[in-house]
Design a protein around this motif. Structure first.
Motif, PDB file in Angstrom:
ATOM      1  N   VAL A   3      32.887  35.476  29.566  1.00  0.00           N
ATOM      2  CA  VAL A   3      31.626  36.095  29.973  1.00  0.00           C
ATOM      3  C   VAL A   3      30.684  36.028  28.782  1.00  0.00           C
ATOM      4  N   TYR A  15      26.903  47.118  29.959  1.00  0.00           N
ATOM      5  CA  TYR A  15      26.930  45.710  30.366  1.00  0.00           C
ATOM      6  C   TYR A  15      28.369  45.207  30.278  1.00  0.00           C
ATOM      7  N   GLN A  16      28.647  44.120  30.970  1.00  0.00           N
ATOM      8  CA  GLN A  16      29.984  43.533  31.051  1.00  0.00           C
ATOM      9  C   GLN A  16      30.698  43.504  29.699  1.00  0.00           C
ATOM     10  N   ASN A  42      37.790  44.418  31.370  1.00  0.00           N
ATOM     11  CA  ASN A  42      36.522  45.054  31.712  1.00  0.00           C
ATOM     12  C   ASN A  42      36.258  46.345  30.947  1.00  0.00           C
ATOM     13  N   GLU A  45      32.897  48.395  28.016  1.00  0.00           N
ATOM     14  CA  GLU A  45      31.610  47.769  28.295  1.00  0.00           C
ATOM     15  C   GLU A  45      30.685  47.886  27.081  1.00  0.00           C
ATOM     16  N   SER A  83      30.978  40.739  26.269  1.00  0.00           N
ATOM     17  CA  SER A  83      29.873  39.774  26.259  1.00  0.00           C
ATOM     18  C   SER A  83      29.312  39.573  24.856  1.00  0.00           C
ATOM     19  N   ARG A 139      39.146  38.216  26.780  1.00  0.00           N
ATOM     20  CA  ARG A 139      39.361  38.476  28.204  1.00  0.00           C
ATOM     21  C   ARG A 139      39.874  37.194  28.851  1.00  0.00           C
TER      22      ARG A 139
END
Length: 397
Positions: free
Chosen positions: A333, A294-295, A242, A245, A298, A329
């Motif tokens: 995502v 944002y995540q 995580n 970002e 991605s 990850r």
């Protein structure tokens, strides 16, 4: 599908806050951090009818194939006559697509330029501009949509390294803007033009660094009402599931966005310390922090503001972003298109817009998305460079 677990250990003094207390300001104290890193690449599935039926868009919209068998389509631009131009960096081509009968599917496809590693495209003052790793070209657009002989404007952009995908746009000021990603995940770049956005005259002259500390801002654009420049930057890999970002930044002239030393809302990158006697805190003081995040992992690629008239009025001047999808990850995502809401000219939140490309209980995917373009009919085009498809999102009749 490949899965790998990597644990990096580097320590820090104990304290109440991991990032503040375990990463000292100078190298006179030990730095330690433990990070769990993963590689997980979902298997590639075909973009067949069964999988396409799993795609989801908001109520009142529909998704279909605008074109297929396109190789590895990346960036797209649409001319005022409705011709769609698509780059394929691997093939080194720009292809023109045309939907002459207006049925939502391109019935003609023609290669109109061959340029090694061509990627970013922009149309300005009736000409098309094309950027490869080191070069920028311009070509006249003929009445039938074909292009004249490309003319090289710039030949010495920095080498690509890890991020060779350049993009290009023209601002309200009539200037050329070029994105130049970093050569690495996180490092001190020997060439000051890496990890920047550059600005030049329309003929390529007077090139200067406009903003720096941007790891890889491929998707960018100017808000249609305010004229402010916004971009989405790729976060650093190998900081965990995580972190870092993805960042939404208002790009301002002369600003430094922190890469590789500062990320997110002021966190220190434990593996890369500012050079010389500069402390993290001193570098943070001159860093412009993101407006929104944002995540992580991605991987935002294409970004376009919606200026068409087909979608409901509340979509006007919001942005769409193609999230290419993760590899670094433990579970995937991204692999989607999201809507970035703007209120009073500022980004405030994300919503999913096109999803469903990850299937088989997250074990497979049938699309990693790249380019976005608003067609003259107001539909949204989305390119997938893994199965060679360009999707079209439109209002249901």
């Amino acid at each position: 599908m490949l899965a790998l677990v990597l644990v990096i250990a580097v320590s820090c003094k104990e304290g109440e806050d991991f990032w503040d207390s375990m990463i000292p300001e100078t190298d006179k104290e030990t730095t330690t951090a433990q990070v769990a890193g993963y590689v997980f690449r979902p298997a590639l599935a075909p973009a067949n009818e069964a999988n396409e039926r799993q795609l989801k868009v908001p109520s009142g919209f529909q998704v279909s194939k605008f074109a297929e068998n396109m190789g590895q389509p990346r960036m797209m631009v649409v001319s005022s006559s409705g011709r769609v131009y698509v780059s394929d960096r691997e093939a080194g081509t720009v292809t023109m697509l045309m939907d002459a009968d207006g049925n939502g599917m391109a019935e003609s496809s023609k290669v109109v330029a061959t340029i090694k590693q061509v990627h970013g495209l922009s149309i300005y003052n009736g000409k098309i501009y094309m950027v490869a790793v080191n070069e920028v070209y311009v070509a006249d657009m003929n009445g039938d949509g074909s292009l004249g002989q490309p003319k090289m404007l710039i030949s010495d952009l920095p080498d690509g390294g890890q991020h060779p995908n350049r993009t290009i746009g023209f601002g309200p000021d009539g200037m050329m803007y070029l994105t130049v990603g970093s050569t690495c995940n996180a490092c001190a770049e020997p060439n000051p033009e890496n990890a920047t956005i550059l600005r030049a005259n329309a003929d390529g002259s007077n090139r200067k660094i406009y903003a720096k500390g941007l790891r890889n801002t491929i998707g960018f654009g100017w808000h249609p009402e305010t004229g402010e420049l916004w971009g989405l930057d790729h976060g650093i890999d190998w900081l965990g599931d995580n972190e870092q970002e993805e960042e939404v930044n208002q790009i301002k002239q002369g600003a430094d966005y922190g890469w590789p030393y500062i990320y997110g809302n002021g966190k220190y990158n434990p593996a890369d310390r500012p050079k010389g006697d500069t402390t993290y805190q001193q570098y943070l003081q001159k860093t412009t922090l993101p407006t929104l995040t944002y995540q992580a992992h991605s991987a935002p690629i294409g970004m376009v503001f919606y200026t068409g008239s087909q979608f409901p009025a509340e979509y006007k001047n919001d942005a769409f972003v193609a999230m290419r999808g993760s590899w670094n990850r433990s579970s995937p995502v991204g692999y989607k298109v999201v809507r970035l809401h703007f209120e009073n000219g500022k980004p405030v939140r994300f919503d999913d817009f096109l999803t469903g490309f990850v299937i088989d209980n997250n074990r497979s995917h049938f699309g990693r998305l790249a380019g976005l373009a608003v067609h003259t009919d107001g539909s949204l085009l989305v390119s997938d460079d893994t199965n060679g498809v360009i999707y079209r999102i439109s209002r249901q009749p």
